[in-house]
Structures are given as structure tokens and as C-alpha cells.
Design a protein around this motif. Structure first.
Motif, PDB file in Angstrom:
ATOM      1  N   TYR A 116      80.938 -22.832  50.511  1.00  0.00           N
ATOM      2  CA  TYR A 116      81.557 -21.841  51.399  1.00  0.00           C
ATOM      3  C   TYR A 116      81.062 -22.008  52.839  1.00  0.00           C
ATOM      4  CZ  TYR A 116      83.863 -19.100  47.759  1.00  0.00           C
ATOM      5  OH  TYR A 116      84.712 -18.682  46.766  1.00  0.00           O
ATOM      6  N   GLU A 117      79.798 -22.356  52.987  1.00  0.00           N
ATOM      7  CA  GLU A 117      79.241 -22.545  54.328  1.00  0.00           C
ATOM      8  C   GLU A 117      79.892 -23.729  55.026  1.00  0.00           C
ATOM      9  OE1 GLU A 117      75.096 -23.645  54.432  1.00  0.00           O
ATOM     10  OE2 GLU A 117      74.727 -22.352  56.151  1.00  0.00           O
ATOM     11  N   VAL A 118      80.117 -24.813  54.295  1.00  0.00           N
ATOM     12  CA  VAL A 118      80.760 -25.993  54.871  1.00  0.00           C
ATOM     13  C   VAL A 118      82.201 -25.690  55.260  1.00  0.00           C
ATOM     14  CG1 VAL A 118      81.543 -28.347  54.356  1.00  0.00           C
ATOM     15  CG2 VAL A 118      79.253 -27.628  53.691  1.00  0.00           C
ATOM     16  N   LEU A 119      82.930 -24.989  54.400  1.00  0.00           N
ATOM     17  CA  LEU A 119      84.323 -24.669  54.692  1.00  0.00           C
ATOM     18  C   LEU A 119      84.440 -23.757  55.914  1.00  0.00           C
ATOM     19  CD1 LEU A 119      87.255 -25.014  53.777  1.00  0.00           C
ATOM     20  CD2 LEU A 119      86.965 -23.012  52.340  1.00  0.00           C
ATOM     21  N   ALA A 219      83.448 -27.910  44.536  1.00  0.00           N
ATOM     22  CA  ALA A 219      82.079 -27.407  44.477  1.00  0.00           C
ATOM     23  C   ALA A 219      82.005 -25.912  44.231  1.00  0.00           C
ATOM     24  CB  ALA A 219      81.342 -27.753  45.772  1.00  0.00           C
ATOM     25  N   GLY A 220      83.157 -25.214  44.161  1.00  0.00           N
ATOM     26  CA  GLY A 220      83.118 -23.805  43.796  1.00  0.00           C
ATOM     27  C   GLY A 220      83.907 -22.869  44.664  1.00  0.00           C
ATOM     28  N   VAL A 221      84.539 -23.350  45.743  1.00  0.00           N
ATOM     29  CA  VAL A 221      85.340 -22.475  46.596  1.00  0.00           C
ATOM     30  C   VAL A 221      86.679 -22.214  45.917  1.00  0.00           C
ATOM     31  CG1 VAL A 221      86.493 -22.248  48.826  1.00  0.00           C
ATOM     32  CG2 VAL A 221      84.214 -23.253  48.694  1.00  0.00           C
ATOM     33  N   LEU A 262      82.974 -14.809  52.783  1.00  0.00           N
ATOM     34  CA  LEU A 262      84.325 -14.651  53.276  1.00  0.00           C
ATOM     35  C   LEU A 262      84.829 -15.979  53.822  1.00  0.00           C
ATOM     36  CD1 LEU A 262      86.686 -12.722  54.013  1.00  0.00           C
ATOM     37  CD2 LEU A 262      85.552 -12.363  56.223  1.00  0.00           C
ATOM     38  N   VAL A 263      86.045 -16.359  53.444  1.00  0.00           N
ATOM     39  CA  VAL A 263      86.640 -17.602  53.919  1.00  0.00           C
ATOM     40  C   VAL A 263      87.367 -17.324  55.225  1.00  0.00           C
ATOM     41  CG1 VAL A 263      88.255 -19.457  53.402  1.00  0.00           C
ATOM     42  CG2 VAL A 263      86.870 -18.456  51.569  1.00  0.00           C
ATOM     43  N   LEU A 264      86.941 -17.993  56.293  1.00  0.00           N
ATOM     44  CA  LEU A 264      87.554 -17.791  57.602  1.00  0.00           C
ATOM     45  C   LEU A 264      88.909 -18.472  57.666  1.00  0.00           C
ATOM     46  CD1 LEU A 264      84.417 -18.387  59.868  1.00  0.00           C
ATOM     47  CD2 LEU A 264      85.278 -16.238  58.948  1.00  0.00           C
ATOM     48  N   GLU A 265      89.745 -18.019  58.580  1.00  0.00           N
ATOM     49  CA  GLU A 265      91.076 -18.572  58.758  1.00  0.00           C
ATOM     50  C   GLU A 265      91.133 -19.392  60.040  1.00  0.00           C
ATOM     51  OE1 GLU A 265      93.997 -15.541  58.681  1.00  0.00           O
ATOM     52  OE2 GLU A 265      93.560 -14.904  56.623  1.00  0.00           O
ATOM     53  N   GLU A 266      91.934 -20.414  59.984  1.00  0.00           N
ATOM     54  CA  GLU A 266      92.119 -21.298  61.139  1.00  0.00           C
ATOM     55  C   GLU A 266      93.254 -20.764  61.994  1.00  0.00           C
ATOM     56  OE1 GLU A 266      93.083 -26.017  61.978  1.00  0.00           O
ATOM     57  OE2 GLU A 266      92.478 -25.326  59.985  1.00  0.00           O
ATOM     58  N   PHE A 267      92.994 -20.648  63.296  1.00  0.00           N
ATOM     59  CA  PHE A 267      93.982 -20.098  64.223  1.00  0.00           C
ATOM     60  C   PHE A 267      94.729 -21.239  64.907  1.00  0.00           C
ATOM     61  CE2 PHE A 267      90.567 -16.901  64.030  1.00  0.00           C
ATOM     62  CZ  PHE A 267      91.309 -15.815  63.581  1.00  0.00           C
ATOM     63  N   HIS A 268      96.052 -21.088  64.990  1.00  0.00           N
ATOM     64  CA  HIS A 268      96.886 -22.083  65.649  1.00  0.00           C
ATOM     65  C   HIS A 268      97.556 -21.531  66.911  1.00  0.00           C
ATOM     66  CE1 HIS A 268      96.531 -24.891  62.253  1.00  0.00           C
ATOM     67  NE2 HIS A 268      96.625 -23.818  61.476  1.00  0.00           N
ATOM     68  N   SER A 269      97.296 -20.278  67.259  1.00  0.00           N
ATOM     69  CA  SER A 269      97.890 -19.694  68.449  1.00  0.00           C
ATOM     70  C   SER A 269      97.101 -20.114  69.691  1.00  0.00           C
ATOM     71  CB  SER A 269      97.937 -18.167  68.323  1.00  0.00           C
ATOM     72  OG  SER A 269      96.637 -17.650  68.121  1.00  0.00           O
ATOM     73  N   GLU A 270      97.548 -19.640  70.841  1.00  0.00           N
ATOM     74  CA  GLU A 270      96.877 -19.982  72.098  1.00  0.00           C
ATOM     75  C   GLU A 270      95.488 -19.343  72.127  1.00  0.00           C
ATOM     76  OE1 GLU A 270      96.640 -21.975  75.680  1.00  0.00           O
ATOM     77  OE2 GLU A 270      98.181 -22.044  74.108  1.00  0.00           O
ATOM     78  N   PRO A 271      94.427 -20.153  72.289  1.00  0.00           N
ATOM     79  CA  PRO A 271      93.070 -19.593  72.225  1.00  0.00           C
ATOM     80  C   PRO A 271      92.722 -18.811  73.489  1.00  0.00           C
ATOM     81  CG  PRO A 271      92.969 -21.928  72.749  1.00  0.00           C
ATOM     82  CD  PRO A 271      94.423 -21.606  72.488  1.00  0.00           C
ATOM     83  N   MET A 290      77.894 -25.742  64.309  1.00  0.00           N
ATOM     84  CA  MET A 290      78.831 -25.846  63.188  1.00  0.00           C
ATOM     85  C   MET A 290      79.084 -27.293  62.805  1.00  0.00           C
ATOM     86  SD  MET A 290      79.519 -22.794  62.198  1.00  0.00           S
ATOM     87  CE  MET A 290      77.804 -22.442  62.598  1.00  0.00           C
ATOM     88  N   TRP A 291      79.064 -28.191  63.780  1.00  0.00           N
ATOM     89  CA  TRP A 291      79.218 -29.620  63.485  1.00  0.00           C
ATOM     90  C   TRP A 291      78.062 -30.110  62.616  1.00  0.00           C
ATOM     91  CZ3 TRP A 291      82.273 -33.750  63.473  1.00  0.00           C
ATOM     92  CH2 TRP A 291      81.710 -35.026  63.525  1.00  0.00           C
ATOM     93  N   GLY A 292      76.854 -29.701  62.945  1.00  0.00           N
ATOM     94  CA  GLY A 292      75.708 -30.091  62.134  1.00  0.00           C
ATOM     95  C   GLY A 292      75.706 -29.438  60.768  1.00  0.00           C
ATOM     96  N   VAL A 293      76.101 -28.161  60.688  1.00  0.00           N
ATOM     97  CA  VAL A 293      76.146 -27.468  59.396  1.00  0.00           C
ATOM     98  C   VAL A 293      77.171 -28.124  58.478  1.00  0.00           C
ATOM     99  CG1 VAL A 293      76.788 -25.297  58.286  1.00  0.00           C
ATOM    100  CG2 VAL A 293      75.311 -25.273  60.286  1.00  0.00           C
ATOM    101  N   MET A 294      78.331 -28.485  59.023  1.00  0.00           N
ATOM    102  CA  MET A 294      79.362 -29.107  58.196  1.00  0.00           C
ATOM    103  C   MET A 294      78.916 -30.466  57.677  1.00  0.00           C
ATOM    104  SD  MET A 294      83.309 -30.053  59.193  1.00  0.00           S
ATOM    105  CE  MET A 294      82.800 -31.316  60.355  1.00  0.00           C
TER     106      MET A 294
END
Length: 417
Positions: A116-119, A219-221, A262-271, A290-294
Motif C-alpha cells: 500500500y505504501e508503494v502504491l 502483494a496484497g493491495v 487508504l488508496v490515493l487517487e491519481e488526478f488528471h485535471s489541471e494541477p 516519494m520517489w525513494g519510498v516507491m
């Protein structure tokens, strides 16, 4: 026996490092470098002192293999065979042990939070990068896969795309997008990771998702859009590659799925871009974290859940054995009838770092073609976060060549010894 002392950060002065070139006039100044060092004393060798650094300096990147060459195995075949013979010989006199998870169909419980942390780290990374590429200019070549982070594209003649001869190897730069920075690596989604291998005729009926997401699912997600089979009892092996599922009728009904995170959602709108410099630096530091955690989390998952890569092309398969789809188009694929040459994957196969040239000074002069050997390289995510204000982790400093003095022009570079 060597006696090794590991002191704290000490002031290390060397007579060979007493001068450093400061400018075009050739003036020198004394140099004192603070380095973490190891002191090794060998009792058998008198008057011997070995000083070793904690981390390498000015390391080169991994060798890039030609498309006509097969990727090397992470562990050579000779060592794998030797280890297998020793393992069989050692296990002959021992009682047979039960198969551990995940080979028996069960999940590794302590790796479920890591999945879950990687995702979530991947989702946060993509959302933050969509903001940073609006702040930090990133260029991509129209003809090849080269990208560059900086105000202008680099002048190096390394383009190998269509009509590169007419441009004499120069790149044709345009604005990059998120997929130029994070290379999309997809894999087949498996409903049962211990089931039958995917046949060639099934390649269009099985969905393909990002390989990191598939690794987290196995892995369990639990994702509603991508169902997968979860066993509550170990499988029963009836052969080397055959098994049957254990009877689970005596078990109570499974509880409702309760995600540990909690699984976060990816946003595709204007940031929404950061308004101040402090918010920009915090965004860059969070992205780099986050790059290192992933990457570190995915590396932990790959030690238990097998990931395969084709030795000839970038195809990835998350599972015990590769699929049978004959879609390999690499060098001499006709001799293999399009079949992949599966082997164990490494972290850079699953998450390609996408190295770019490091710009020492964003506000200074652009990179010069004659000084190419003085510049370092870094993953594109690290370079973007560095130019946005984040501090560079120690693991990326050797390839970025931060301690090398860069000459002002080609004439001064000729004077460097």
C-alpha cells in the motif's frame, strides 16, 4: 584479523589535494575536504594504514548494452548452478520443510503495508510531477527518447531517431510530458498468480496495467477494478509444477475487506501550482521522498514476489514464470518465433530511472558540447526536484559529479590534467 575503526566525520587533509583550479587565471588555493572515512589497521602488516570512503566518488553509470546484445543475468548462471547443487546437497539430510509464502499461494503479511505504501507513493509522485513540470522546464526530443531538464536543451549530438543524419545528431526539442519522465512499463494482470501461464491467443483478452501496480496487487493491495484470487489455505503440491487448492469449506466466511491504508487517487485535471518558494521547495522534497519510498518498497517486494524481464526487450511480467505471448520484436526474434527470453528482473527494469544530464547552475551558462566529460547525470525525477529546490540524497551524488570543477571554456579544459 583487521581492526576497523569507524570514526565520525573528520577533517581529512591530503598533500595530493592541496590545490584546486579556481579560474581561468590558473590560481590555486588550499583545499580541505570533510569526508567520512574508514581506518583499517592490519597487525601483520606494520606501518600500514588503509583509508576508505563511506561512499564512492564520481561513479559512472551502468553500462548501456546494444539492442543486439542480451541483458546479463543479475546473478551469473554458473553461480546459480553452484548454489543449487549446494542447496540440494545440504537438504538431503534434513526433513522436508513446508513451502513458505508466497510460493504456497498465501500472502506475506508483513509486506501488505509495504505494498500500500508503494502504491500511494507512486500516486503522490505522479500528482506532484504534474505540478513540477509546470514550474521546472523539461524538454523531450521529437525523434528519440532523450529528455533534458533545464531552461534549454543540451547541445550534445546523441540523437539516434529518424533523420538524425540531416541534423548531424542534434536533438529536436519540444515540451515533455509526464510519460517522458516516468517511463510507462505495463504488465499483464493475473487473476491467479499461481495459475496457468498466459497463452499467445489470450494476449488481447487480459488487461495490461502498470507493472508496479500489478506487483502491489499481488502483494496484497485490493483494487475493485482488478480482482485477484486470495487463498486462505496453502496449496497442495501434487507435482513439480502441479497443485490443487485446499478445501476452505470448513473455514468461516471471510470478513469484509478492510484495507490497512487508504488508496490515493491519481488526478488528471489541471494541477494547482505552489504560490511561494517555500511551498515549491516542500513540493520538491515530498516528490523526491516519494520517489525513494516507491523504489525501496518495490525492491523489498521483488525479493519475495518474482518479477521477470525479457533479456532482449523491455517486456515485464510479474509472476513466477513469464507469459507465452509471442510478441518480442527485438533483435533476431524470428529465431525465437517471437518468444521472450525470460530472466530475473532488477529494480531498474521495473522502474527505469531515466538518466538526464545534470545542470550545475540553472541560472548560469548552458551546457557546452566541449565540456561533456565534466558533467554528471542523475535520474530525471531527482534532477527536477533538485532544480526545484530539494536537497540531493547521498546515493545520487556520485553520478552527478558535484565535486568536479567545471572549466569555463574548451581552452581551459585542455589544461586539466
Amino acid at each position: 584479523m583487521a581492526i576497523i575503526a569507524q570514526p565520525e566525520l573528520k577533517l581529512f587533509k591530503s598533500s595530493s589535494l592541496q590545490g584546486v583550479l579556481l579560474g581561468s587565471k590558473g590560481t590555486y588555493a588550499p583545499l580541505s575536504v570533510k569526508l567520512p572515512v574508514h581506518f583499517s589497521f592490519h597487525p601483520k602488516m606494520k606501518n600500514s594504514l588503509v583509508v576508505k570512503g563511506m561512499c564512492p566518488q564520481n561513479a559512472d553509470l551502468e553500462r548501456r548494452y546494444s539492442k543486439k546484445q542480451k541483458k546479463p543475468f543479475p546473478v551469473p548462471i554458473v553461480e546459480l548452478r553452484r548454489a543449487a547443487r549446494e542447496r540440494i546437497k545440504r537438504q538431503k539430510s534434513l526433513p522436508r520443510k513446508p513451502i513458505p509464502p508466497p510460493k504456497n499461494g498465501l500472502l506475506v503479511r508483513n509486506l501488505i503495508p509495504v505494498a500500500y505504501e508503494v502504491l500511494n507513493a507512486r500516486t503522490t509522485l505522479l500528482n506532484n510531477l504534474r505540478k513540477l513540470i509546470k514550474i521546472v522546464p523539461v524538454h523531450a526530443c521529437k525523434a528519440c527518447t532523450e529528455i533534458h531538464v533545464g531552461p534549454v536543451g543540451h547541445p550534445f549530438k546523441t540523437c539516434s531517431g529518424p533523420r538524425c543524419e540531416a541534423r548531424k545528431g542534434l536533438h529536436d526539442w519540444t515540451t515533455a510530458n509526464i510519460h517522458d519522465i516516468i517511463v510507462p512499463v505495463d504488465a499483464f494482470h493475473l487473476y491467479d498468480r499461481l495459475g496457468k501461464r498466459i497463452a499467445h491467443d489470450e494476449r488481447f483478452s487480459i488487461p495490461r496495467i502498470p507493472a508496479v501496480v500489478e506487483l502491489c496487487i499481488q502483494a496484497g493491495v485490493d483494487l475493485p477494478d482488478y480482482p485477484t484470487k486470495r487463498r486462505r489455505k496453502p496449496v497442495i503440491r501434487i507435482g513439480k509444477s502441479e497443485f490443487i487448492d485446499a478445501n476452505e469449506d470448513d473455514l468461516p466466511d471471510p470478513p469484509p475487506p478492510n484495507s490497512p491504508a487508504l488508496v490515493l487517487e491519481e488526478f488528471h485535471s489541471e494541477p494547482i501550482l505552489p504560490s511561494t518558494m517555500e511551498e515549491r521547495v516542500l513540493l520538491a522534497e515530498e516528490t523526491l521522498k516519494m520517489w525513494g519510498v516507491m523504489r525501496h518498497g518495490a525492491e523489498r517486494l521483488m525479493k519475495k514476489y518474482l518479477v521477470r524481464v525479457c533479456g532482449y526487450c523491455p517486456e515485464i511480467h510479474v509472476g513466477p514464470s513469464g507469459h507465452k505471448a509471442q510478441n518480442c520484436g527485438a533483435y533476431k526474434h524470428q529465431q525465437r518465433n517471437g518468444q521472450h527470453g525470460w530472466q530475473a528482473a532488477v529494480l531498474n527494469d521495473l522502474i527505469p530511472p531515466r538518466y538526464v544530464w545534470h545542470v550545475p547552475d540553472v541560472n548560469g551558462p548552458p551546457l557546452q558540447r566541449e565540456l561533456r566529460s565534466f558533467y554528471g547525470q542523475a535520474p530525471s525525477v531527482v534532477e527536477i526536484c533538485y532544480q526545484a529546490g530539494a536537497e540531493i540524497p547521498d546515493e545520487y551524488k556520485p553520478t552527478m559529479r558535484l565535486d568536479i570543477g567545471i572549466p569555463s571554456d574548451a581552452r581551459e579544459a585542455e589544461l586539466v590534467i
